[in-house]
Design a protein around this motif. Structure first.
Motif, PDB file in Angstrom:
ATOM      1  N   ASP A   1       0.827  -1.210   0.000  1.00  0.00           N
ATOM      2  CA  ASP A   1       0.000   0.000   0.000  1.00  0.00           C
ATOM      3  C   ASP A   1       0.861   1.259   0.000  1.00  0.00           C
ATOM      4  OD1 ASP A   1      -2.261  -1.584   0.042  1.00  0.00           O
ATOM      5  OD2 ASP A   1      -2.559  -1.394   2.215  1.00  0.00           O
ATOM      6  N   GLU A   2       1.922   1.261   0.787  1.00  0.00           N
ATOM      7  CA  GLU A   2       2.804   2.431   0.851  1.00  0.00           C
ATOM      8  C   GLU A   2       3.503   2.670  -0.491  1.00  0.00           C
ATOM      9  OE1 GLU A   2       5.450   1.681   4.105  1.00  0.00           O
ATOM     10  OE2 GLU A   2       3.888   2.006   5.607  1.00  0.00           O
ATOM     11  N   ARG A   3       3.953   1.599  -1.126  1.00  0.00           N
ATOM     12  CA  ARG A   3       4.628   1.746  -2.429  1.00  0.00           C
ATOM     13  C   ARG A   3       3.662   2.300  -3.478  1.00  0.00           C
ATOM     14  NH1 ARG A   3       7.553  -3.244  -4.575  1.00  0.00           N
ATOM     15  NH2 ARG A   3       8.243  -1.670  -6.057  1.00  0.00           N
ATOM     16  N   TYR A   4       2.419   1.832  -3.427  1.00  0.00           N
ATOM     17  CA  TYR A   4       1.418   2.336  -4.367  1.00  0.00           C
ATOM     18  C   TYR A   4       1.111   3.806  -4.079  1.00  0.00           C
ATOM     19  CZ  TYR A   4      -2.942   2.782  -6.958  1.00  0.00           C
ATOM     20  OH  TYR A   4      -3.921   3.211  -7.811  1.00  0.00           O
ATOM     21  N   ALA A   5       0.987   4.150  -2.814  1.00  0.00           N
ATOM     22  CA  ALA A   5       0.698   5.534  -2.425  1.00  0.00           C
ATOM     23  C   ALA A   5       1.826   6.480  -2.838  1.00  0.00           C
ATOM     24  CB  ALA A   5       0.469   5.620  -0.924  1.00  0.00           C
ATOM     25  N   ARG A   6       3.055   6.005  -2.791  1.00  0.00           N
ATOM     26  CA  ARG A   6       4.192   6.853  -3.198  1.00  0.00           C
ATOM     27  C   ARG A   6       4.359   6.900  -4.717  1.00  0.00           C
ATOM     28  NH1 ARG A   6       7.061   4.293   1.394  1.00  0.00           N
ATOM     29  NH2 ARG A   6       7.803   2.753  -0.112  1.00  0.00           N
ATOM     30  N   GLY A   7       3.615   6.077  -5.439  1.00  0.00           N
ATOM     31  CA  GLY A   7       3.709   6.077  -6.892  1.00  0.00           C
ATOM     32  C   GLY A   7       4.836   5.220  -7.425  1.00  0.00           C
TER      33      GLY A   7
END
Length: 88
Positions: free
Chosen positions: A66-72
């Motif tokens: 989720d964090e990797r997706y949120a950071r793009g």
């Protein structure tokens, strides 16, 4: 002076030293067993808390995704594929 402080007390002095050594050994063993028991009984709880157990591992993997997706860092398609892989 073969036994230092107990020199002059003969066999009685030697027995006193052996007795105190034995008492310290027993107390040390009891302390060790108590510490070992407390650590091993609480280990299951700590494994989940610090991410070493299976449930916590899955949660942390999803959180990282989720964090990797949120950071793009990953695309929506990559995110969906990896999320599906985690569910397996």
């Amino acid at each position: 002076m073969p036994f230092g402080i107990i020199h002059g007390f003969g066999a009685i002095g030697a027995l006193i030293v052996v007795w105190w050594f034995f008492r310290l050994l027993v107390v040390g063993a009891v302390v060790f067993l108590v510490v070992y028991a407390v650590r091993s009984l609480s280990k299951g709880d700590n494994r989940m808390r610090y991410g070493k157990g299976p449930i916590a591992h899955d949660d942390s993997a999803k959180r990282i995704l989720d964090e990797r997706y949120a950071r793009g860092e990953i695309s929506a398609e990559e995110y969906r594929e990896m999320k599906e892989e985690l569910r397996k």
